[in-house]
Design a protein around this motif. Structure first.
Motif, PDB file in Angstrom:
ATOM      1  N   LYS A  32       0.835  -1.210   0.000  1.00  0.00           N
ATOM      2  CA  LYS A  32       0.000   0.000   0.000  1.00  0.00           C
ATOM      3  C   LYS A  32       0.864   1.253   0.000  1.00  0.00           C
ATOM      4  CE  LYS A  32      -3.904  -2.054   2.393  1.00  0.00           C
ATOM      5  NZ  LYS A  32      -4.700  -2.043   3.625  1.00  0.00           N
ATOM      6  N   ARG A  35       2.603   1.761  -3.423  1.00  0.00           N
ATOM      7  CA  ARG A  35       1.680   2.312  -4.421  1.00  0.00           C
ATOM      8  C   ARG A  35       1.412   3.795  -4.145  1.00  0.00           C
ATOM      9  NH1 ARG A  35      -1.725   1.526  -8.322  1.00  0.00           N
ATOM     10  NH2 ARG A  35      -1.363  -0.663  -8.653  1.00  0.00           N
ATOM     11  N   ARG A  36       1.206   4.142  -2.892  1.00  0.00           N
ATOM     12  CA  ARG A  36       0.928   5.533  -2.527  1.00  0.00           C
ATOM     13  C   ARG A  36       2.117   6.446  -2.863  1.00  0.00           C
ATOM     14  NH1 ARG A  36      -0.135   5.094   3.015  1.00  0.00           N
ATOM     15  NH2 ARG A  36      -2.111   4.172   2.426  1.00  0.00           N
ATOM     16  N   GLN A  39       2.420   6.857  -6.653  1.00  0.00           N
ATOM     17  CA  GLN A  39       1.399   7.784  -7.137  1.00  0.00           C
ATOM     18  C   GLN A  39       1.786   9.227  -6.825  1.00  0.00           C
ATOM     19  OE1 GLN A  39      -2.278   6.466  -5.377  1.00  0.00           O
ATOM     20  NE2 GLN A  39      -2.664   4.961  -6.975  1.00  0.00           N
ATOM     21  N   ALA A  40       2.360   9.454  -5.649  1.00  0.00           N
ATOM     22  CA  ALA A  40       2.781  10.805  -5.281  1.00  0.00           C
ATOM     23  C   ALA A  40       3.886  11.313  -6.208  1.00  0.00           C
ATOM     24  CB  ALA A  40       3.257  10.832  -3.827  1.00  0.00           C
ATOM     25  N   LYS A  45      -0.657   5.987 -12.291  1.00  0.00           N
ATOM     26  CA  LYS A  45      -1.896   6.753 -12.278  1.00  0.00           C
ATOM     27  C   LYS A  45      -2.835   6.199 -11.223  1.00  0.00           C
ATOM     28  CE  LYS A  45      -2.030   8.139 -17.112  1.00  0.00           C
ATOM     29  NZ  LYS A  45      -2.817   8.069 -18.348  1.00  0.00           N
ATOM     30  N   LYS A  46      -3.670   7.059 -10.688  1.00  0.00           N
ATOM     31  CA  LYS A  46      -4.688   6.606  -9.745  1.00  0.00           C
ATOM     32  C   LYS A  46      -5.742   5.805 -10.501  1.00  0.00           C
ATOM     33  CE  LYS A  46      -4.340   9.981  -6.105  1.00  0.00           C
ATOM     34  NZ  LYS A  46      -5.082  10.790  -5.168  1.00  0.00           N
ATOM     35  N   LEU A  47      -6.361   4.857  -9.810  1.00  0.00           N
ATOM     36  CA  LEU A  47      -7.384   4.022 -10.428  1.00  0.00           C
ATOM     37  C   LEU A  47      -8.643   4.842 -10.676  1.00  0.00           C
ATOM     38  CD1 LEU A  47      -7.054   0.839  -8.194  1.00  0.00           C
ATOM     39  CD2 LEU A  47      -6.162   1.177 -10.491  1.00  0.00           C
ATOM     40  N   ASP A  48      -9.228   4.652 -11.851  1.00  0.00           N
ATOM     41  CA  ASP A  48     -10.479   5.322 -12.186  1.00  0.00           C
ATOM     42  C   ASP A  48     -11.627   4.396 -11.816  1.00  0.00           C
ATOM     43  OD1 ASP A  48     -12.389   7.046 -13.169  1.00  0.00           O
ATOM     44  OD2 ASP A  48     -12.163   6.370 -15.236  1.00  0.00           O
ATOM     45  N   ARG A  49     -12.350   4.736 -10.774  1.00  0.00           N
ATOM     46  CA  ARG A  49     -13.412   3.877 -10.278  1.00  0.00           C
ATOM     47  C   ARG A  49     -14.785   4.276 -10.798  1.00  0.00           C
ATOM     48  NH1 ARG A  49     -11.549   3.113  -4.007  1.00  0.00           N
ATOM     49  NH2 ARG A  49      -9.507   2.305  -4.506  1.00  0.00           N
TER      50      ARG A  49
END
Length: 99
Positions: A32, A35-36, A39-40, A45-49
Motif C-alpha cells: 500500500k 503504491r501511494r 502515485q505521489a 496513475k490513480k485508479l479510475d473507479r
C-alpha cells in the motif's frame, strides 16, 4: 514532502518487497505504501473507479426491481451510490443484493 524523500522511500520499500517482506502476514502495508509513494511521484496513475461504480449502480437498479423484501414484501432502495446493499423502505432491513 520533497521528491528526494519520496524517491528514497520508494527505494526502501522496493528493497523490502524484493526481500519478500510484503508476503509476510503483517506486510500488506508495504504494498500500500509503495503504491501511494509511486502515485505521489507520478509514476502510477490513480485508479479510475467511476466506470465500475456506474456498472454497479446500473445492475443494482435492475436487482431492486426484481427483488422484494422477504419479510414485509416492501420495496428495496440502494443504500448509497456504488453499494451492493439495499435497504427495505418498509421495515428497514438491509439486504445484500450483489456479491
Amino acid at each position: 514532502m520533497s521528491t528526494d524523500y519520496l524517491h528514497r522511500q520508494l527505494i526502501k520499500l522496493g528493497d523490502m518487497m524484493g526481500d519478500g517482506l510484503h508476503h509476510e502476514p503483517d506486510g500488506k502495508w508495504i504494498e500500500k505504501e509503495y503504491r501511494r509513494t509511486a502515485q505521489a511521484l507520478g509514476l502510477i496513475k490513480k485508479l479510475d473507479r467511476s466506470q465500475r461504480i456506474a456498472a454497479i449502480n446500473e445492475r443494482m437498479a435492475q436487482r431492486v426491481e426484481e427483488v422484494k423484501c422477504s419479510k414485509c414484501q416492501g420495496e428495496l432502495k440502494q443504500t448509497r451510490s456504488g453499494a451492493k446493499r439495499a435497504k427495505c423502505t418498509g421495515c428497514g432491513n438491509l439486504w445484500q443484493l450483489l456479491k
